[in-house]
Design an enzyme around this catalytic site. Structure first.
Site, short mmCIF file in Angstrom:
data_model
loop_
_atom_site.label_atom_id
_atom_site.label_comp_id
_atom_site.label_asym_id
_atom_site.label_seq_id
_atom_site.Cartn_x
_atom_site.Cartn_y
_atom_site.Cartn_z
N GLY A 166 14.60 0.04 -1.79
CA GLY A 166 13.44 1.00 -1.76
C GLY A 166 12.67 0.73 -0.38
O GLY A 166 11.71 0.74 -0.11
N ALA A 167 13.77 1.10 0.77
CA ALA A 167 13.02 0.60 2.15
C ALA A 167 13.15 2.04 3.04
O ALA A 167 12.97 1.78 4.21
CB ALA A 167 14.28 -0.27 2.69
N SER A 168 13.11 3.18 2.37
CA SER A 168 12.87 4.18 2.90
C SER A 168 11.65 4.68 3.48
O SER A 168 11.24 5.63 4.23
CB SER A 168 13.69 5.42 2.40
OG SER A 168 12.68 5.79 1.24
N ARG A 169 10.41 3.91 2.98
CA ARG A 169 8.94 4.20 3.10
C ARG A 169 8.09 3.08 2.85
O ARG A 169 8.57 2.09 2.08
CB ARG A 169 8.61 5.52 2.34
CG ARG A 169 8.90 5.24 0.84
CD ARG A 169 8.60 6.43 0.23
NE ARG A 169 8.86 6.59 -1.55
CZ ARG A 169 7.74 6.00 -2.29
NH1 ARG A 169 6.64 5.75 -1.67
NH2 ARG A 169 8.23 5.88 -3.50
N SER B 298 3.01 -7.90 -7.37
CA SER B 298 1.83 -7.44 -7.24
C SER B 298 0.61 -8.04 -8.07
O SER B 298 0.87 -8.97 -8.83
CB SER B 298 1.73 -5.81 -7.61
OG SER B 298 0.38 -5.52 -7.73
N TYR C 277 3.12 -0.76 -15.12
CA TYR C 277 3.03 -1.32 -13.88
C TYR C 277 2.61 -2.59 -13.81
O TYR C 277 3.34 -3.64 -13.09
CB TYR C 277 2.10 -0.65 -12.84
CG TYR C 277 2.48 -1.12 -11.24
CD1 TYR C 277 3.26 -0.57 -10.48
CD2 TYR C 277 1.56 -1.79 -10.77
CE1 TYR C 277 3.59 -1.20 -9.23
CE2 TYR C 277 1.64 -2.53 -9.58
CZ TYR C 277 2.72 -1.93 -8.52
OH TYR C 277 2.96 -2.55 -7.36
N VAL D 78 18.94 1.49 -8.17
CA VAL D 78 19.11 0.22 -8.40
C VAL D 78 18.83 -0.09 -9.98
O VAL D 78 19.22 -0.93 -10.56
CB VAL D 78 18.12 -0.71 -7.79
CG1 VAL D 78 18.55 -0.78 -6.08
CG2 VAL D 78 16.93 -0.45 -7.82
N ASN E 285 12.29 -4.62 -3.34
CA ASN E 285 11.18 -4.00 -3.18
C ASN E 285 10.91 -2.77 -3.97
O ASN E 285 9.89 -2.16 -4.09
CB ASN E 285 11.00 -3.65 -1.67
CG ASN E 285 9.87 -2.79 -1.40
OD1 ASN E 285 8.51 -3.01 -1.31
ND2 ASN E 285 10.19 -1.35 -0.86
#
Length: 263
Positions: free
Chosen positions: A11-14, A141, A154, A63, A89
């Site tokens: 999840g590293a594009s943003r 979190s 969540y 993933v 992430n």
């Protein structure tokens, strides 16, 4: 420094993932920028890393899909020989009250946030065991330790990530594989701040002793520390990066601060 280390960041594009990728690359790691939906954004992160003198590639994979994740890990090991750092992430949220939450939304959050982390750890574990080393950093979190209205799925997913982290740490400690989790408070990404009213933000910050939102770089710096040899004796830890959110509110507030003399 992480010279010679290969890092996979999901999840590293943003957002937080993007900053983690940039920070690890700045520490001289080779970074695999995983993404699910936006190749354009992932490639932009890679370009930013290369422009700063680092090295990275993008790789598409959902993933939450067990087999797809296995194929990704197998292909990456074949191409790059080793992965030393795994940062889980990738995550989504579907806010809603328990009585109104759909099964589909609940499943989507758990599949991405929790099952996605399990999948990567599951498929990476055999390679980490062969290497007798590995660093696993899960992005959790404060929602996993402090419940909030409308954050059922969540919060549950992040609480489970905390347990997954500790279970992983115990299982692999003898093989020098470290697993830790970083628990951000409210992170001030551009998108999050744009969707928040000033009155809500001001009200929230009253519960944060440092009186500011967490910046993505604050999370990324902690990840870089945990990925480094400086944290060689740290495993199974849930490290909160939230500016003191959750600490008891001082009885006298800030009224006494003016009477504190600096020594």
């Amino acid at each position: 420094m992480l010279t010679g280390k290969n890092a996979l960041v999901t999840g590293a594009s943003r957002g937080i993932g993007r900053q983690i990728a940039l920070t690890l690359a700045a520490a001289h790691a080779f970074v695999i920028v995983n993404y699910n939906g936006s190749k354009e954004k992932a490639d932009a992160v890679v370009a930013e890393i290369k422009a700063a003198g680092g090295d990275a590639v993008s790789y598409q994979c959902n993933v939450s899909d067990f087999d797809e994740c296995q194929n990704m890990i197998t292909a990456l090991i074949k191409e790059y020989k080793h992965i030393d750092i795994l940062v889980n992430n990738a995550g989504i949220t579907r806010d809603g009250l328990i009585m109104k939450m759909s099964e589909a939304d609940y499943d989507a959050v758990l599949d991405t946030n929790l099952k996605g982390a399990f999948n990567t750890i599951r498929h990476m574990s055999r390679y980490f065991l062969k290497q007798k080393s590995g660093r696993i950093i899960n992005i959790s979190s404060v929602a996993g330790t402090t419940p909030d209205i409308s954050r059922l799925a969540y919060g549950v997913s992040k609480a489970a990530i905390n347990s997954l982290t500790k279970q992983t740490a115990v299982e692999y400690a003898r093989d020098k594989i470290r697993a830790n989790a970083v628990l951000p408070g409210f992170v001030g990404t551009d998108g999050a701040l744009q969707n928040m009213s000033k009155s809500f933000l001001d009200g929230f910050l009253k519960h944060v002793p440092l009186n500011e939102v967490v910046k993505p770089v604050d999370i990324a710096n902690m990840v870089a520390f945990l990925a480094s040899d400086k944290a060689r004796y740290v495993t199974g830890e849930l490290i909160t990066v939230a500016g003191g959110f959750g600490l008891p509110t001082p009885i006298y507030g800030n009224a006494m601060s003016g009477n504190i003399k600096q020594g």
